[in-house]
Design a protein around this motif. Structure first.
Motif, PDB file in Angstrom:
ATOM      1  N   ASP A 147      11.884  48.094 -61.131  1.00 50.00           N
ATOM      2  CA  ASP A 147      12.299  47.512 -59.859  1.00 50.00           C
ATOM      3  C   ASP A 147      11.798  48.395 -58.719  1.00 50.00           C
ATOM      4  N   LEU A 148      11.212  47.774 -57.699  1.00 53.51           N
ATOM      5  CA  LEU A 148      10.721  48.528 -56.545  1.00 53.51           C
ATOM      6  C   LEU A 148      11.892  49.135 -55.776  1.00 53.51           C
ATOM      7  N   ASP A 149      11.732  50.373 -55.351  1.00 49.60           N
ATOM      8  CA  ASP A 149      12.794  51.068 -54.608  1.00 49.60           C
ATOM      9  C   ASP A 149      12.754  50.660 -53.136  1.00 49.60           C
ATOM     10  N   HIS A 150      13.964  50.418 -52.585  1.00 52.14           N
ATOM     11  CA  HIS A 150      14.109  50.124 -51.149  1.00 52.14           C
ATOM     12  C   HIS A 150      13.200  48.968 -50.705  1.00 52.14           C
ATOM     13  N   PHE A 151      13.133  47.927 -51.535  1.00 53.83           N
ATOM     14  CA  PHE A 151      12.230  46.829 -51.193  1.00 53.83           C
ATOM     15  C   PHE A 151      12.730  46.053 -49.973  1.00 53.83           C
ATOM     16  N   GLY A 204      12.853  38.992 -61.444  1.00 57.71           N
ATOM     17  CA  GLY A 204      13.633  38.648 -60.260  1.00 57.71           C
ATOM     18  C   GLY A 204      12.765  38.793 -59.033  1.00 57.71           C
ATOM     19  N   GLY A 205      13.365  39.011 -57.871  1.00 53.84           N
ATOM     20  CA  GLY A 205      12.586  39.136 -56.642  1.00 53.84           C
ATOM     21  C   GLY A 205      11.556  40.243 -56.705  1.00 53.84           C
ATOM     22  N   GLU A 206      12.039  41.488 -56.849  1.00 57.91           N
ATOM     23  CA  GLU A 206      11.129  42.631 -56.957  1.00 57.91           C
ATOM     24  C   GLU A 206      11.293  43.335 -58.299  1.00 57.91           C
ATOM     25  N   GLU A 207      11.847  42.625 -59.262  1.00 60.31           N
ATOM     26  CA  GLU A 207      12.144  43.180 -60.572  1.00 60.31           C
ATOM     27  C   GLU A 207      11.182  42.580 -61.609  1.00 60.31           C
ATOM     28  N   ILE A 265       5.144  53.065 -51.668  1.00 61.66           N
ATOM     29  CA  ILE A 265       6.213  52.479 -52.471  1.00 61.66           C
ATOM     30  C   ILE A 265       6.432  53.310 -53.733  1.00 61.66           C
ATOM     31  N   THR A 266       7.634  53.197 -54.276  1.00 60.79           N
ATOM     32  CA  THR A 266       7.969  53.781 -55.576  1.00 60.79           C
ATOM     33  C   THR A 266       8.785  52.753 -56.354  1.00 60.79           C
ATOM     34  N   ALA A 267       9.031  53.042 -57.622  1.00 67.77           N
ATOM     35  CA  ALA A 267       9.822  52.138 -58.457  1.00 67.77           C
ATOM     36  C   ALA A 267      10.619  52.947 -59.457  1.00 67.77           C
TER      37      ALA A 267
END
Length: 385
Positions: free
Chosen positions: A255-259, A297-300, A338-340
């Motif tokens: 999952d992307l962090d702080h998306f 999911g959305g950014e998952e 970005i990070t995840a």
């Protein structure tokens, strides 16, 4: 069933040979139509056998009872025998694509060679033979499913040999011979055009099926599999295979962090660019046609890694984390870092309990949120028993 090719693969058809430019898609097309192709071959093979055997009566009418008649009937029986042997082999190897083409080539060559031998042994009727030659050309191009280039080569060579035989043995006036040659060459041209249109229509239809299939199983933004396909087919298939062969199976939830902050700062177009870059990274660093990437999911995103143990899954997740951390997404003259976070769950079906896989995705999701709660941009792992 229509295959599920990677949407990045180009669905183009070579205009002259009328085959998909991507060999893998061409193989999928041939396998998809294999049953129908073999059914058509069986009908055509039987028709060819009857055609050659029934016309043995004309040998007797034109030649009478002689040694030549025996040779003619022997040639017809030989062609019919070759055809029936190929038919029997098709029955024994119903799933062999290469042999289907080999059988088509053998029958086309045997049929053309047998006809040329018959024409050579009955040289007084080359004007009538030209009519039969036209039928042979049509059968080769249209009624025997084969590669268009192979069919064109066999038909063109047979036509050329027939014209040479007519010239040497037929005793035809030059004008009549030239007219015959022109008509047969025109027949080849029309046969090629008709076969080409037939082949193109089949492939256009198959391309449309691929597009529709991809629309139903893939996320349109990222090109990854969608969650519906995951639960309807993908996950059950991989779990069943791992159970059957007692293999390891690993899933990675990421999952992307702080998306939300990315969307708030750069807008939804910026967020879409980040999702596409992340999905491209996942697809590029997993094994083609083995691993699966799902937009969960959305950014998952969920990665399914067959025949991969926990150590292999952790290694891949760490490589993805480091690569993403070093990636900068450029969008409208802006640079987005970005990070995840990653949760890795693995089962070794050689030793795991019967119900260990039931909560596999939920376990990976829990590990993902443990990574989030642990400070983000990290990997958490667990071996399920």
């Amino acid at each position: 069933m229509v295959p599920n090719p990677d949407p990045s693969r180009t669905i183009k058809v070579a205009p002259l040979r009328c085959e998909f430019c991507d060999p893998a898609i061409e193989q999928e097309f041939l396998r998809h139509h294999l049953a129908m192709t073999q059914a058509q071959l069986r009908v055509t093979f039987l028709f060819c056998s009857l055609f050659y055997l029934c016309f043995a009566l004309t040998d007797v009418i034109w030649v009478g009872y002689s040694l030549k008649t025996g040779l003619l009937i022997g040639a017809r029986l030989l062609v019919a025998g070759v055809v029936l042997v190929c038919l029997a082999m098709l029955e024994r190897r119903p799933n062999a694509i290469p042999f289907t083409r080999v059988a088509a080539n053998i029958v086309e060559v045997a049929g053309a060679a047998g006809f040329l031998l018959i024409a050579a042994l009955r040289p007084a009727e080359f004007s009538l033979h030209a009519i039969s030659m036209s039928i042979v050309i049509i059968v080769i191009y249209i009624y025997i499913p084969n590669r268009l280039l192979y069919a064109a080569a066999i038909a063109a060579l047979s036509t050329l040999l027939f014209i040479l035989l007519a010239w040497r043995l037929g005793g035809l006036p030059t004008a009549e011979l030239a007219t015959m040659a022109a008509l047969l060459l025109l027949g080849n041209l029309f046969g090629y055009v008709a076969a080409r249109r037939y082949q193109m229509l089949w492939r256009v239809e198959f391309s449309a099926q691929i597009v529709l299939k991809n629309l139903s199983i893939r996320d349109p933004l990222t090109g990854c599999y969608n969650r519906r396909y995951l639960h309807e087919q993908l996950l059950e298939t991989e779990i069943s295979r791992a159970q059957r062969y007692r293999l390891s199976l690993t899933v990675i939830m990421c999952d992307l962090d702080h998306f939300k902050a990315v969307n708030d700062t750069y807008g939804h177009h910026g967020g879409d660019a980040v999702l596409q870059r992340f999905a491209a990274l996942l697809l590029s660093m997993t094994r083609d046609s083995i691993d699966s990437v799902v937009r969960y999911g959305g950014e998952e995103f969920l990665l399914i890694l067959p025949e991969t143990d926990l150590a292999g899954g952790e290694l891949l997740a760490e490589r993805l984390r480091q690569q993403l951390e070093a990636t900068v997404v450029e969008h409208e003259d802006q640079r987005i870092s970005i990070t995840a976070s990653f949760g890795v769950a693995s089962i070794d079906f050689a030793s795991a309990g019967h119900d260990a896989h039931l909560n596999m995705i939920a376990a990976a999701d829990d590990l993902l949120y443990a990574a989030k709660n642990g400070g983000r941009n990290r990997v958490c792992t667990r071996q399920l028993a």
